[in-house]
Design a protein around this motif. Structure first.
Motif, PDB file in Angstrom:
ATOM      1  N   UNK A   1      -5.296  -8.232   1.165  1.00 29.12           N
ATOM      2  CA  UNK A   1      -4.622  -6.957   0.941  1.00 29.12           C
ATOM      3  C   UNK A   1      -4.259  -6.274   2.255  1.00 29.12           C
ATOM      4  N   UNK A   2      -5.117  -6.428   3.260  1.00 28.51           N
ATOM      5  CA  UNK A   2      -4.801  -5.859   4.577  1.00 28.51           C
ATOM      6  C   UNK A   2      -3.559  -6.515   5.158  1.00 28.51           C
ATOM      7  N   UNK A   3      -3.512  -7.841   5.090  1.00 31.47           N
ATOM      8  CA  UNK A   3      -2.363  -8.560   5.632  1.00 31.47           C
ATOM      9  C   UNK A   3      -1.093  -8.246   4.843  1.00 31.47           C
ATOM     10  N   UNK A   4      -1.245  -8.134   3.517  1.00 35.10           N
ATOM     11  CA  UNK A   4      -0.098  -7.808   2.676  1.00 35.10           C
ATOM     12  C   UNK A   4       0.435  -6.417   3.004  1.00 35.10           C
ATOM     13  N   UNK A   5      -0.481  -5.462   3.179  1.00 36.09           N
ATOM     14  CA  UNK A   5      -0.086  -4.093   3.521  1.00 36.09           C
ATOM     15  C   UNK A   5       0.589  -4.055   4.885  1.00 36.09           C
ATOM     16  N   UNK A   6       0.038  -4.811   5.834  1.00 38.21           N
ATOM     17  CA  UNK A   6       0.607  -4.860   7.174  1.00 38.21           C
ATOM     18  C   UNK A   6       2.017  -5.446   7.141  1.00 38.21           C
TER      19      UNK A   6
ATOM     20  N   UNK B   1       4.118  -5.401   4.609  1.00 35.05           N
ATOM     21  CA  UNK B   1       5.020  -4.435   3.985  1.00 35.05           C
ATOM     22  C   UNK B   1       5.418  -3.352   4.973  1.00 35.05           C
ATOM     23  N   UNK B   2       4.440  -2.886   5.750  1.00 35.18           N
ATOM     24  CA  UNK B   2       4.726  -1.841   6.734  1.00 35.18           C
ATOM     25  C   UNK B   2       5.703  -2.336   7.792  1.00 35.18           C
ATOM     26  N   UNK B   3       5.522  -3.584   8.236  1.00 33.41           N
ATOM     27  CA  UNK B   3       6.430  -4.167   9.225  1.00 33.41           C
ATOM     28  C   UNK B   3       7.838  -4.284   8.653  1.00 33.41           C
TER      29      UNK B   3
ATOM     30  N   UNK C   1      11.488   3.477  13.138  1.00 34.39           N
ATOM     31  CA  UNK C   1      11.759   4.514  12.150  1.00 34.39           C
ATOM     32  C   UNK C   1      11.636   3.918  10.771  1.00 34.39           C
ATOM     33  N   UNK C   2      10.914   4.592   9.853  1.00 39.98           N
ATOM     34  CA  UNK C   2      10.762   4.044   8.516  1.00 39.98           C
ATOM     35  C   UNK C   2      12.094   4.019   7.784  1.00 39.98           C
ATOM     36  N   UNK C   3      12.342   2.920   7.067  1.00 39.83           N
ATOM     37  CA  UNK C   3      13.535   2.812   6.241  1.00 39.83           C
ATOM     38  C   UNK C   3      13.117   2.422   4.840  1.00 39.83           C
ATOM     39  N   UNK C   4      13.936   2.732   3.866  1.00 43.31           N
ATOM     40  CA  UNK C   4      13.637   2.403   2.489  1.00 43.31           C
ATOM     41  C   UNK C   4      14.025   0.957   2.203  1.00 43.31           C
ATOM     42  N   UNK C   5      13.094   0.209   1.622  1.00 45.88           N
ATOM     43  CA  UNK C   5      13.352  -1.189   1.300  1.00 45.88           C
ATOM     44  C   UNK C   5      13.116  -1.401  -0.179  1.00 45.88           C
ATOM     45  N   UNK C   6      14.084  -1.933  -0.887  1.00 47.76           N
ATOM     46  CA  UNK C   6      13.932  -2.157  -2.321  1.00 47.76           C
ATOM     47  C   UNK C   6      14.105  -3.643  -2.628  1.00 47.76           C
TER      48      UNK C   6
END
Length: 283
Positions: free
Chosen positions: A261-266, A268-270, A278-283
């Motif tokens: 879950x840590x790697x998955x979260x990382x 997704x954040x990348x 800058x954060x962008x929306x990804x769908x």
């Protein structure tokens, strides 16, 4: 004679192989993300005893053996803080004989830690008894203080033994203390969530945020344990194994799931960051 010798030899080989395999896996797992704080609801001692036709107090005693076993695993993984639910305030409602057995066992194990605290010494573990200790008999309060004083200078890891404890009592105590301090200081500022959190028993002993909460025995509820701490960003893990039987091999999938879950979260954040971060929306 020969069958007994062969049986003993096979048993020794199996134990040696298992120990070496465990050590190897611990080294591999340690290379990944490791939680700072893991908590356990040590459930199933009584059912384990009944299933194996043992006295209930034997089930509780074997539960403490399991605690030493899992604490050693956590220390080898360099988990910063381990919290265990050892005695609920609600346990005082059980039969007088079981309460006496439980309190006697708690006192015995605390004294044992004082006399033979090699594990705590080896890993620099500071022991905290977290809970409404005034509900314990005086001799047990003394044993708790002695155990805490013995390890008070240890600073590499923390072991919180929660007893007698419930989350409701912890939160009520934190609110009461916060209000009392405000009144004494004649402070009219609004009380915030952070004020309450800073006065929680686990916060007062320096515990980091809770990463994983594990409950054994197949029961899927928190039973008034670390409810505030587990309300956000805590992975809840439930296993059917009774606590006295809980081992490295049961804990390993939980750690691996945490790492996944840590790697998955990382990842997704990348994926959600541009080259300018800058954060962008990804769908």
């Amino acid at each position: 004679m020969l069958p007994e010798l062969l049986s003993a030899s096979v048993g020794w080989v199996q134990q040696t192989v298992a120990a070496k395999t465990e050590s190897l896996l611990l080294n591999i797992v340690s290379a990944g993300p490791i939680p700072n704080h893991v908590a356990f609801i040590m459930d199933g001692n009584r059912r384990y005893a009944r299933r194996n036709r043992k006295e209930v107090k034997v089930g509780h005693a074997e539960g403490y053996v399991a605690l030493r076993r899992i604490l050693a695993v956590c220390m080898k993984l360099k988990v910063r803080c381990v919290s265990v639910y050892a005695f609920s305030i609600e346990n005082f409602k059980r039969s007088p004989s079981e309460v006496d057995d439980l309190l006697g066992l708690v006192e015995e194990k605390l004294n044992e830690l004082c006399q033979h605290g090699e594990l705590l010494q080896q890993y620099g573990v500071r022991l905290n008894v977290v809970g409404n200790k005034s509900l314990f008999p005086e001799r047990l309060q003394l044993a708790a203080r002695r155990a805490e004083e013995l390890t008070c200078k240890h600073d590499r890891a923390i072991l919180n033994i929660c007893m007698p404890y419930t989350s409701r009592d912890e939160i009520a105590t934190a609110v009461r203390t916060t209000v009392q301090e405000r009144l004494e200081d004649d402070d009219s500022e609004p009380i915030t969530e952070r004020d309450i959190e800073e006065h929680l028993m686990t916060s007062l002993v320096g515990s980091p945020p809770l990463d994983i909460l594990v409950r054994t025995s197949g029961v899927r509820r928190l039973s008034d344990y670390l409810i505030w701490q587990a309300c956000e960003n805590t992975q809840l893990q439930f296993t059917d194994v009774y606590w006295p039987e809980f081992s490295f091999w049961d804990f390993l999938p939980i750690i691996l799931d945490y790492q996944r879950k840590c790697w998955s979260s990382s990842a997704r954040n990348d994926h959600c960051m541009t080259s300018d971060d800058d954060p962008v929306c990804s769908e």
